[in-house]
Write an enzyme that holds these catalytic residues in place. Structure first.
Site, mmCIF file in Angstrom:
data_model
loop_
_atom_site.group_PDB
_atom_site.id
_atom_site.type_symbol
_atom_site.label_atom_id
_atom_site.label_comp_id
_atom_site.label_asym_id
_atom_site.label_seq_id
_atom_site.Cartn_x
_atom_site.Cartn_y
_atom_site.Cartn_z
ATOM 1 N N LYS A 56 21.120 -30.567 10.330
ATOM 2 C CA LYS A 56 20.056 -30.573 10.018
ATOM 3 C C LYS A 56 19.170 -29.591 9.427
ATOM 4 C CE LYS A 56 18.158 -30.690 14.578
ATOM 5 N NZ LYS A 56 17.623 -31.340 15.622
ATOM 6 N N TYR A 287 -0.199 -2.478 5.183
ATOM 7 C CA TYR A 287 -1.826 -2.792 5.522
ATOM 8 C C TYR A 287 -2.009 -2.677 6.909
ATOM 9 C CZ TYR A 287 -0.789 -5.753 1.382
ATOM 10 O OH TYR A 287 -0.196 -6.378 0.064
HETATM 11 C C1 PLP Z 1 18.702 -31.180 16.842
HETATM 12 C C2 PLP Z 1 19.287 -32.285 17.803
HETATM 13 C C3 PLP Z 1 20.541 -31.807 18.467
HETATM 14 C C4 PLP Z 1 21.041 -30.501 18.253
HETATM 15 O O1 PLP Z 1 20.411 -29.522 19.384
HETATM 16 P P1 PLP Z 1 20.894 -28.271 19.579
HETATM 17 O O2 PLP Z 1 20.098 -27.640 20.786
HETATM 18 O O3 PLP Z 1 20.780 -27.290 18.435
HETATM 19 O O4 PLP Z 1 22.452 -28.309 20.095
HETATM 20 C C5 PLP Z 1 21.077 -32.921 19.137
HETATM 21 N N1 PLP Z 1 20.527 -34.068 19.262
HETATM 22 C C6 PLP Z 1 19.314 -34.452 18.481
HETATM 23 C C7 PLP Z 1 18.679 -35.724 18.808
HETATM 24 C C8 PLP Z 1 18.526 -33.522 17.581
HETATM 25 O O5 PLP Z 1 17.509 -33.693 17.121
#
Ligand code: PLP
Length: 394
Positions: A56, A287
């Site tokens: 994702k 800045y």
């Molecule tokens: C993002 C996500 C993961 C992966 O999590 P990590 O801590 O990056 O391994 C697994 N399960 C769900 C439901 C997620 O949303």
């Protein structure tokens, strides 16, 4: 279009095509590292557990398509995405692996699209199950779905106590194929393996209690619970599959989980020096003049800033690497540029490459280093690099 404007457009295209992506600032991604991490994670799992690569948020900033291919090469057998668009992007790129949508879709149109592209939606309630059933029935198809249980995260999923009843009810729906049953850990990166009063242990007990109430303990369903931290924390959390994000990208989710599986970081952020300046002592820099030179200083202007994902909250706290040498970043980080104190690095010149994150020579700066400096987490650092930075496979 006039001759003149056509010439101008063609000219622009020509010039555009000639731009070197390494001209200003870029993200280097090593698919081989992702592949090796997937293989190392897979070999940590028992023979009965599969690896889902969570890709994702554009593969945690690494580029979803690149990462998905590398992870599948390394032994992952399915992919996890958060949104419909993310899933469609991967399908369009020709990736055929099973894909689970981890977010919740609420609209019939979204679910229809999900079915069309062969993406498995996550269901949290009967409402969504019935929507899916209606869509599938209407098009004479079977629709593969997964049910999520809330065992302690208090986010998506149905109450875990409702699990057995919902599994049964969904199995009654003719056009649905319930492929998986899962839950998500809330505290696995803080918990320790032998702590049986931990939140993780409680979530595991609740998950198991649901499975125990199903015919044959839910055999035939893909039962999964662990994220990266759960995967590294305790083998009992592995079940039929683990959903790994952060560890796939070479980062352990907590210090005490650092050495469980050998992991290689897969990303580096580099930028060019565009100008070298010599300023005397007592001169304010950037800045707000948050930095004032204490000595005659050789300043390097580097073409990367907070609009690229170098968080402004890190101003004056980070370093740039030149070979193995660490050069302090000074003054406020600006939108497009940062300044380094290169007084100790006479070989740094206009056009030199500086590493903001990742390895250079013997030195390395990790997302964990940054997150500790600004009250964030490595996950947020990695997915904070903006589209303006071209991703280059190395
Ligand atoms: C993002 C996500 C993961 C992966 O999590 P990590 O801590 O990056 O391994 C697994 N399960 C769900 C439901 C997620 O949303």
């Amino acid at each position: 279009m006039s001759e003149l404007s056509r010439a101008a457009t063609d000219g622009a295209r020509e010039v555009g095509a000639a731009i070197d992506p390494r001209q200003r600032a870029w993200v280097e991604v090593a698919p081989k590292a992702i592949e090796a991490n997937a293989a190392a994670l897979k070999s940590h799992l028992g023979a009965t557990s599969d690896l889902m690569a969570v890709v994702k948020a554009d593969g945690y900033g690494h580029g979803a398509i690149t990462v998905a291919r590398a992870a599948l090469n390394g032994g992952a057998t399915s992919l996890g995405v958060a949104t419909l668009e993310e899933g469609i992007e991967l399908r369009r790129a020709g990736l055929k692996a099973p894909m689970l949508l981890l977010g919740n879709l609420t609209q019939a149109e979204e679910l229809r699209s999900c079915m069309h592209w062969g993406l498995m939606p996550t269901l949290s309630s009967m409402r969504e199950a019935l929507l899916c059933q209606n869509l599938a029935e209407g098009s004479g198809r079977r629709f593969a779905v997964q049910l999520k249980l809330d065992t302690g995260m208090s986010r998506l999923g149905c109450d875990w106590q409702e699990g057995p009843r919902l599994v049964e009810a969904i199995r009654q729906l003719e056009n649905l194929e319930l492929c998986g049953l899962y839950s998500h850990l809330a505290c696995a990166d803080n918990d320790h393996e032998d702590d049986d009063i931990s939140v993780t242990a409680q979530q595991q007990r609740r998950f198991q209690e649901v499975l125990d109430q199903l015919p044959e303990r839910g055999r035939g369903l893909c039962r999964h619970l662990a994220n990266s931290a759960g995967t590294l924390l305790n083998r009992h959390l592995h079940h039929d599959m683990v959903r790994v994000g952060l560890a796939l990208y070479g980062q352990a989710p907590a210090k005490h989980l650092d050495d469980v599986v050998p992991l290689q970081p897969a990303l580096a952020v580099r930028a060019r020096v565009t100008l070298i300046r010599n300023i005397p002592a007592g001169v304010g820099v950037s800045y707000g003049h948050r930095f004032v030179s204490q000595r005659p200083t050789r300043l390097a202007v580097v073409a990367i800033g907070y609009a690229d994902g170098i968080l402004r909250a890190l101003s004056g706290k980070i370093h740039g690497l030149h070979g193995s040498q660490r050069l302090p970043q000074v003054g406020a980080i600006t939108m497009d540029q940062v300044l380094l104190d290169a007084t100790e690095a006479p070989s740094l010149e206009t056009g030199s490459t500086v590493t903001l994150l990742g390895r250079d020579g013997d030195a390395e700066i990790s997302p964990q280093d940054w997150s500790e400096l600004c009250g964030s987490i490595p996950w947020e650092i990695l997915c904070g690099f903006k589209q303006r930075l071209p991703r280059i496979e190395v």
